[in-house]
Design a protein around this motif. Structure first.
Motif, PDB file in Angstrom:
ATOM      1  N   VAL A 156       2.021  -1.373  -2.920  1.00  0.00           N
ATOM      2  CA  VAL A 156       1.619  -2.780  -2.945  1.00  0.00           C
ATOM      3  C   VAL A 156       0.130  -2.883  -3.230  1.00  0.00           C
ATOM      4  O   VAL A 156      -0.320  -3.730  -3.993  1.00  0.00           O
ATOM      5  N   GLY A 157      -0.667  -2.022  -2.610  1.00  0.00           N
ATOM      6  CA  GLY A 157      -2.105  -2.042  -2.829  1.00  0.00           C
ATOM      7  C   GLY A 157      -2.815  -0.931  -2.082  1.00  0.00           C
ATOM      8  O   GLY A 157      -2.291  -0.391  -1.103  1.00  0.00           O
ATOM      9  N   TYR A 158      -3.997  -0.573  -2.567  1.00  0.00           N
ATOM     10  CA  TYR A 158      -4.845   0.452  -1.964  1.00  0.00           C
ATOM     11  C   TYR A 158      -6.240  -0.147  -1.890  1.00  0.00           C
ATOM     12  O   TYR A 158      -6.786  -0.559  -2.917  1.00  0.00           O
ATOM     13  N   PHE A 159      -6.802  -0.248  -0.704  1.00  0.00           N
ATOM     14  CA  PHE A 159      -8.029  -1.009  -0.488  1.00  0.00           C
ATOM     15  C   PHE A 159      -9.064  -0.209   0.297  1.00  0.00           C
ATOM     16  O   PHE A 159      -8.715   0.696   1.047  1.00  0.00           O
ATOM     17  N   PHE A 160     -10.339  -0.597   0.153  1.00  0.00           N
ATOM     18  CA  PHE A 160     -11.395  -0.083   1.025  1.00  0.00           C
ATOM     19  C   PHE A 160     -12.224  -1.264   1.490  1.00  0.00           C
ATOM     20  O   PHE A 160     -12.323  -2.282   0.821  1.00  0.00           O
ATOM     21  N   SER A 161     -12.818  -1.112   2.668  1.00  0.00           N
ATOM     22  CA  SER A 161     -13.553  -2.230   3.268  1.00  0.00           C
ATOM     23  C   SER A 161     -14.898  -2.420   2.579  1.00  0.00           C
ATOM     24  O   SER A 161     -15.586  -1.462   2.243  1.00  0.00           O
ATOM     25  N   GLU A 162     -15.252  -3.661   2.395  1.00  0.00           N
ATOM     26  CA  GLU A 162     -16.532  -4.043   1.812  1.00  0.00           C
ATOM     27  C   GLU A 162     -17.362  -4.786   2.858  1.00  0.00           C
ATOM     28  O   GLU A 162     -18.574  -4.642   2.920  1.00  0.00           O
TER      29      GLU A 162
END
Length: 116
Positions: free
Chosen positions: A38-44
């Protein structure tokens, strides 16, 4: 549909290295076994050094089969040491969409009878 939400807190400053090795080697192996990313994210903003990836499964049995297949793949076993020391903590959740959720593979409600 069930969603697996994996969240990792990485060692300070290791997000770029983690993302590079996953992009170069790990994600292809995962997609082959786990299916729908669905998605791959990193914190900003917010908690720093955090990675989150979300996978969709038809059922919990589907998830169990796919995770077992991934775990037994020698390529995955060779890949894991490359990220293991970068991860400080890991959290895993299984989420099920609410009836009104617009998530993929989930029927939306008929809005034609909505009152104005």
């Amino acid at each position: 549909m069930f969603y697996e939400v994996r969240t990792y807190r990485l060692r300070n400053g290791t997000v770029p290295a983690y993302l590079k090795v996953v992009e170069d080697e790990g994600i292809a192996i995962q997609k082959e076994h786990l299916g729908h990313l669905v998605g791959y994210f990193f914190s900003e903003i917010g908690p720093i050094n955090e990675i989150m990836h979300i996978w969709a499964y038809a059922s919990l049995d589907d998830r169990e089969r796919r995770r077992a297949s991934l775990a037994s793949d020698p390529r995955w076993q060779a890949f894991l040491p490359k990220i293991r020391d970068l991860i400080e903590t890991a959290e895993n959740k299984i989420m099920k969409p609410a009836a009104f959720s617009p998530s993929e593979g989930h029927r939306s409600h008929d809005t034609s009878r909505q009152e104005l």
